[in-house]
Design a protein around this motif. Structure first.
Motif, PDB file in Angstrom:
ATOM      1  N   GLN A   1      31.770  39.888  63.218  1.00 30.89           N
ATOM      2  CA  GLN A   1      31.462  40.546  61.946  1.00 30.89           C
ATOM      3  C   GLN A   1      30.102  40.089  61.410  1.00 30.89           C
ATOM      4  OE1 GLN A   1      33.554  42.975  61.105  1.00 30.89           O
ATOM      5  NE2 GLN A   1      34.704  42.305  62.926  1.00 30.89           N
ATOM      6  N   PRO A   2      29.420  40.935  60.651  1.00 32.81           N
ATOM      7  CA  PRO A   2      28.074  40.576  60.174  1.00 32.81           C
ATOM      8  C   PRO A   2      28.070  39.395  59.222  1.00 32.81           C
ATOM      9  CG  PRO A   2      28.861  42.609  59.127  1.00 32.81           C
ATOM     10  CD  PRO A   2      29.804  42.299  60.236  1.00 32.81           C
ATOM     11  N   TYR A   3      29.177  39.147  58.539  1.00 35.61           N
ATOM     12  CA  TYR A   3      29.234  38.035  57.595  1.00 35.61           C
ATOM     13  C   TYR A   3      29.675  36.736  58.255  1.00 35.61           C
ATOM     14  CZ  TYR A   3      33.759  40.420  57.632  1.00 35.61           C
ATOM     15  OH  TYR A   3      34.895  41.070  58.026  1.00 35.61           O
ATOM     16  N   ALA A   4      29.848  36.747  59.585  1.00 39.36           N
ATOM     17  CA  ALA A   4      30.251  35.526  60.283  1.00 39.36           C
ATOM     18  C   ALA A   4      29.203  34.426  60.141  1.00 39.36           C
ATOM     19  CB  ALA A   4      30.500  35.824  61.762  1.00 39.36           C
ATOM     20  N   LYS A   5      27.964  34.801  59.903  1.00 33.51           N
ATOM     21  CA  LYS A   5      26.902  33.806  59.750  1.00 33.51           C
ATOM     22  C   LYS A   5      27.093  32.945  58.504  1.00 33.51           C
ATOM     23  CE  LYS A   5      23.856  37.137  57.421  1.00 33.51           C
ATOM     24  NZ  LYS A   5      22.555  37.844  57.478  1.00 33.51           N
ATOM     25  N   LEU A   6      27.963  33.370  57.594  1.00 29.04           N
ATOM     26  CA  LEU A   6      28.227  32.592  56.389  1.00 29.04           C
ATOM     27  C   LEU A   6      29.283  31.506  56.614  1.00 29.04           C
ATOM     28  CD1 LEU A   6      26.967  35.302  55.175  1.00 29.04           C
ATOM     29  CD2 LEU A   6      28.329  34.806  53.143  1.00 29.04           C
ATOM     30  N   LEU A   7      29.970  31.532  57.753  1.00 29.37           N
ATOM     31  CA  LEU A   7      31.085  30.623  57.974  1.00 29.37           C
ATOM     32  C   LEU A   7      30.604  29.195  58.212  1.00 29.37           C
ATOM     33  CD1 LEU A   7      33.226  32.881  60.342  1.00 29.37           C
ATOM     34  CD2 LEU A   7      33.550  32.509  57.875  1.00 29.37           C
ATOM     35  N   PRO A   8      31.235  28.221  57.585  1.00 26.47           N
ATOM     36  CA  PRO A   8      30.835  26.821  57.781  1.00 26.47           C
ATOM     37  C   PRO A   8      31.374  26.251  59.080  1.00 26.47           C
ATOM     38  CG  PRO A   8      32.692  26.943  56.277  1.00 26.47           C
ATOM     39  CD  PRO A   8      32.315  28.367  56.592  1.00 26.47           C
ATOM     40  N   SER A   9      30.781  25.155  59.538  1.00 23.47           N
ATOM     41  CA  SER A   9      31.335  24.435  60.676  1.00 23.47           C
ATOM     42  C   SER A   9      32.612  23.736  60.238  1.00 23.47           C
ATOM     43  CB  SER A   9      30.331  23.409  61.208  1.00 23.47           C
ATOM     44  OG  SER A   9      30.044  22.438  60.221  1.00 23.47           O
ATOM     45  N   VAL A  10      33.488  23.440  61.199  1.00 22.30           N
ATOM     46  CA  VAL A  10      34.831  22.954  60.869  1.00 22.30           C
ATOM     47  C   VAL A  10      35.091  21.596  61.512  1.00 22.30           C
ATOM     48  CG1 VAL A  10      37.294  23.469  60.940  1.00 22.30           C
ATOM     49  CG2 VAL A  10      35.645  25.337  60.738  1.00 22.30           C
ATOM     50  N   SER A  11      35.598  20.672  60.707  1.00 21.16           N
ATOM     51  CA  SER A  11      35.989  19.342  61.179  1.00 21.16           C
ATOM     52  C   SER A  11      37.475  19.129  60.914  1.00 21.16           C
ATOM     53  CB  SER A  11      35.184  18.260  60.453  1.00 21.16           C
ATOM     54  OG  SER A  11      33.813  18.367  60.720  1.00 21.16           O
ATOM     55  N   ALA A  12      38.030  18.123  61.551  1.00 22.03           N
ATOM     56  CA  ALA A  12      39.418  17.753  61.268  1.00 22.03           C
ATOM     57  C   ALA A  12      39.488  17.095  59.898  1.00 22.03           C
ATOM     58  CB  ALA A  12      39.934  16.796  62.337  1.00 22.03           C
ATOM     59  N   PRO A  13      40.530  17.338  59.124  1.00 20.43           N
ATOM     60  CA  PRO A  13      40.677  16.652  57.836  1.00 20.43           C
ATOM     61  C   PRO A  13      40.610  15.140  58.032  1.00 20.43           C
ATOM     62  CG  PRO A  13      42.303  18.392  58.032  1.00 20.43           C
ATOM     63  CD  PRO A  13      41.652  18.273  59.382  1.00 20.43           C
ATOM     64  N   GLY A  14      39.822  14.491  57.215  1.00 24.41           N
ATOM     65  CA  GLY A  14      39.664  13.045  57.312  1.00 24.41           C
ATOM     66  C   GLY A  14      38.570  12.589  58.257  1.00 24.41           C
ATOM     67  N   ALA A  15      37.986  13.511  59.035  1.00 24.50           N
ATOM     68  CA  ALA A  15      36.909  13.132  59.950  1.00 24.50           C
ATOM     69  C   ALA A  15      35.655  12.768  59.163  1.00 24.50           C
ATOM     70  CB  ALA A  15      36.605  14.282  60.912  1.00 24.50           C
ATOM     71  N   SER A  16      34.927  11.795  59.653  1.00 23.74           N
ATOM     72  CA  SER A  16      33.703  11.364  58.985  1.00 23.74           C
ATOM     73  C   SER A  16      32.633  12.449  59.087  1.00 23.74           C
ATOM     74  CB  SER A  16      33.184  10.073  59.624  1.00 23.74           C
ATOM     75  OG  SER A  16      31.913   9.736  59.111  1.00 23.74           O
ATOM     76  N   ILE A  17      32.046  12.809  57.941  1.00 26.26           N
ATOM     77  CA  ILE A  17      30.946  13.773  57.916  1.00 26.26           C
ATOM     78  C   ILE A  17      29.610  13.055  57.894  1.00 26.26           C
ATOM     79  CG2 ILE A  17      29.879  15.660  56.609  1.00 26.26           C
ATOM     80  CD1 ILE A  17      32.630  16.297  55.457  1.00 26.26           C
ATOM     81  N   GLY A  18      29.530  12.001  57.149  1.00 26.47           N
ATOM     82  CA  GLY A  18      28.298  11.229  57.034  1.00 26.47           C
ATOM     83  C   GLY A  18      28.449  10.192  55.940  1.00 26.47           C
ATOM     84  N   HIS A  19      27.363   9.476  55.689  1.00 25.15           N
ATOM     85  CA  HIS A  19      27.402   8.453  54.658  1.00 25.15           C
ATOM     86  C   HIS A  19      27.060   9.042  53.296  1.00 25.15           C
ATOM     87  CE1 HIS A  19      26.915   5.794  58.265  1.00 25.15           C
ATOM     88  NE2 HIS A  19      27.818   5.103  57.584  1.00 25.15           N
ATOM     89  N   LEU A  20      27.437   8.314  52.279  1.00 23.07           N
ATOM     90  CA  LEU A  20      27.126   8.697  50.913  1.00 23.07           C
ATOM     91  C   LEU A  20      25.614   8.781  50.730  1.00 23.07           C
ATOM     92  CD1 LEU A  20      28.993   9.110  48.399  1.00 23.07           C
ATOM     93  CD2 LEU A  20      28.447   6.761  47.760  1.00 23.07           C
ATOM     94  N   LYS A  21      25.163   9.798  50.020  1.00 19.11           N
ATOM     95  CA  LYS A  21      23.734   9.958  49.785  1.00 19.11           C
ATOM     96  C   LYS A  21      23.171   8.743  49.047  1.00 19.11           C
ATOM     97  CE  LYS A  21      23.580  13.801  47.506  1.00 19.11           C
ATOM     98  NZ  LYS A  21      22.984  14.977  46.815  1.00 19.11           N
ATOM     99  N   ASP A  22      21.903   8.443  49.323  1.00 22.58           N
ATOM    100  CA  ASP A  22      21.281   7.267  48.728  1.00 22.58           C
ATOM    101  C   ASP A  22      21.279   7.322  47.203  1.00 22.58           C
ATOM    102  OD1 ASP A  22      20.820   6.159  51.189  1.00 22.58           O
ATOM    103  OD2 ASP A  22      18.727   6.812  51.328  1.00 22.58           O
ATOM    104  N   ASP A  23      21.001   8.520  46.649  1.00 20.81           N
ATOM    105  CA  ASP A  23      20.927   8.590  45.193  1.00 20.81           C
ATOM    106  C   ASP A  23      22.291   8.378  44.547  1.00 20.81           C
ATOM    107  OD1 ASP A  23      21.758  11.027  46.270  1.00 20.81           O
ATOM    108  OD2 ASP A  23      21.054  12.174  44.539  1.00 20.81           O
ATOM    109  N   ILE A  24      23.360   8.869  45.203  1.00 17.45           N
ATOM    110  CA  ILE A  24      24.708   8.654  44.684  1.00 17.45           C
ATOM    111  C   ILE A  24      25.078   7.178  44.798  1.00 17.45           C
ATOM    112  CG2 ILE A  24      27.143   9.253  44.919  1.00 17.45           C
ATOM    113  CD1 ILE A  24      25.465  11.565  43.944  1.00 17.45           C
ATOM    114  N   ARG A  25      24.770   6.619  45.956  1.00 19.08           N
ATOM    115  CA  ARG A  25      25.077   5.204  46.181  1.00 19.08           C
ATOM    116  C   ARG A  25      24.373   4.330  45.141  1.00 19.08           C
ATOM    117  NH1 ARG A  25      22.137   1.555  48.418  1.00 19.08           N
ATOM    118  NH2 ARG A  25      20.668   3.085  49.263  1.00 19.08           N
TER     119      ARG A  25
END
Length: 434
Positions: free
Chosen positions: A195-219
């Motif tokens: 479908q043409p709107y498939a480009k809007l779909l996000p990548s998918v991870s398992a619940p609880g999987a690490s995405i990355g570290h907290l941003k420096d400004d938030i930290r």
């Protein structure tokens, strides 16, 4: 330490609850232990005409809750996860992450998109419901004018987590289910990707999987450690299930909040959009169930908290009510019947408020029983025990009514907050990242 937060965003009121868990070693067994804390922010519309800036409220509440973490604990925070309401859909700019359209709330139906979705999806697929994430995406896509070239679909939990990790376009396979993601094959199906709107779909991870570290400004702003991990989230009803620790097939969790969400652990995956039934993956088993629009929001329309407590005490839970209602806050039901045109049925109203409340509580219990019977008839593991989460878990008389109507033991979950389940996810992500 892990942070979990949950949001129930149905108008007219919304709450976001915060829980954190310590990831450090126990002094006795070198394991992990849970340290609970809560903070709530309540939003209420003054009238039905008022327009609520939901995105701003979510952002404000998240940062308010982070600020509420005791300063002496912040250096111990090791991981964070968030759960949000299923099918709450946000279209954002893929470059800035800022919303380019108002959010579609979880219970919002898009009947204009339903015929289109049904024409491309397999029959009875969970997306074949007007309130599915995919219907919301298609409805937005067909509007003239939106900035489609830079658009990206996120869910409530995804967007809040993005504020913390800064990696735009990541979701989890629980939230992604209602946009069409197949957790069994771990991919979006070809009929959706074409479908043409498939480009809007996000990548998918398992619940609880690490995405990355907290941003420096938030930290820096909050004093969290630099190696704090931000983990993929989940939906609020699944977080409630995780919190209840229902670990065997036949065990179920009913979340009685603004609405009623049912999750039953089953060896078998079942899905049928005609009844609002779908299955979420949970490791090697399946969480089958659905979410009804009946629930606490109806009660709050009719009674104050004080009235609910006082009237409930006068109910005899062993006695069946002869009143037959279908309590809904507005037109439309999702499960155990998917009918966007179903009207609320809350009359006739007896003179006695005790009888009226009894009839409403028993009618909601009948809907719950019908839902579990439907899952069994469709091939899921039969329900053997029900744990209760959410605000409705506080009502002992209602618990006894439900046990009589459903016919299995019904009890309050030891942990009744969905946020506790999100904290467990974050703890799991921390342990896997070590």
């Amino acid at each position: 330490m892990a942070i979990g937060s949950t949001a129930t965003i149905a108008p007219p009121a919304a709450t976001l609850t915060f829980t954190f868990s310590h990831g450090g070693p126990s002094s006795t067994n070198k394991g992990r232990f849970i340290l609970k804390g809560k903070g709530n922010t309540q939003f209420t519309r003054k009238n039905e005409e008022e327009t609520m800036d939901w995105v701003l409220s979510w952002r404000t509440t998240l940062f308010s809750l982070l600020e509420d973490v005791p300063s002496h604990l912040r250096s111990l925070v090791a991981s964070i996860s968030i759960d949000g309401t299923s099918a709450t859909t946000i279209i954002v700019d893929s470059n800035t992450g800022e919303p380019i359209w108002r959010p579609f709330l979880y219970n919002e139906s898009c009947p204009d998109a339903l015929p289109i979705v049904k024409s491309i999806a397999p029959p009875t697929h969970t997306v074949c419901s007007g309130s599915s994430t995919l219907c919301k995406l298609v409805s937005w896509w067909n509007i003239d004018g939106p900035r489609k070239e830079s658009a990206l679909l996120l869910h409530q939990a995804d967007w809040l987590l993005w504020l913390l990790h800064g990696k735009i376009g990541v979701t989890d396979y629980n939230n992604a289910l209602k946009v069409g993601y197949d957790p069994e094959s771990e991919s979006y199906p070809p009929w959706l990707l074409s479908q043409p709107y498939a480009k809007l779909l996000p990548s998918v991870s398992a619940p609880g999987a690490s995405i990355g570290h907290l941003k420096d400004d938030i930290r820096t702003q909050f004093g969290f450690p630099g190696d704090c991990v931000v983990c993929a989230g989940t939906t609020d009803s699944i977080a409630a299930f995780l919190a209840a620790r229902a670990t065997e097939p036949g065990k179920a969790v009913t979340s009685l909040g603004s609405t009623m969400a049912i999750k039953l652990l089953s060896n078998t995956r079942i899905e049928d959009a005609r009844f609002g039934v779908y299955s979420h993956r949970l490791d090697d088993k399946w969480l089958v169930g659905g979410a009804s629009n009946t629930g606490g929001a109806v009660l709050r329309q009719l009674f104050t908290d004080g009235q609910l407590e006082e009237l409930s005490e006068q109910i005899n839970p062993a006695e069946a009510s002869s009143l037959d209602y279908y309590p809904l806050k507005a037109v439309g039901e999702r499960f155990p019947v998917a009918d966007p045109g179903m009207a609320p049925r809350l009359h006739p109203r007896p003179e006695s408020d005790v009888e009226y409340l009894h009839g409403i509580l028993e009618s909601i219990a009948r809907i719950e029983a019908k839902a579990y019977n439907l899952l069994r008839d469709m091939g899921a593991s039969g329900v053997e025990q029900v744990f209760t989460a959410g605000g409705g878990a506080k009502n002992e008389k209602w618990m006894q009514i439900r046990e009589r109507v459903i016919g299995v033991p019904v009890s309050r979950a030891v942990q009744t907050e969905a946020a506790y389940g999100a904290a467990l996810l974050a703890l799991k992500g921390y342990q896997n990242a070590e």
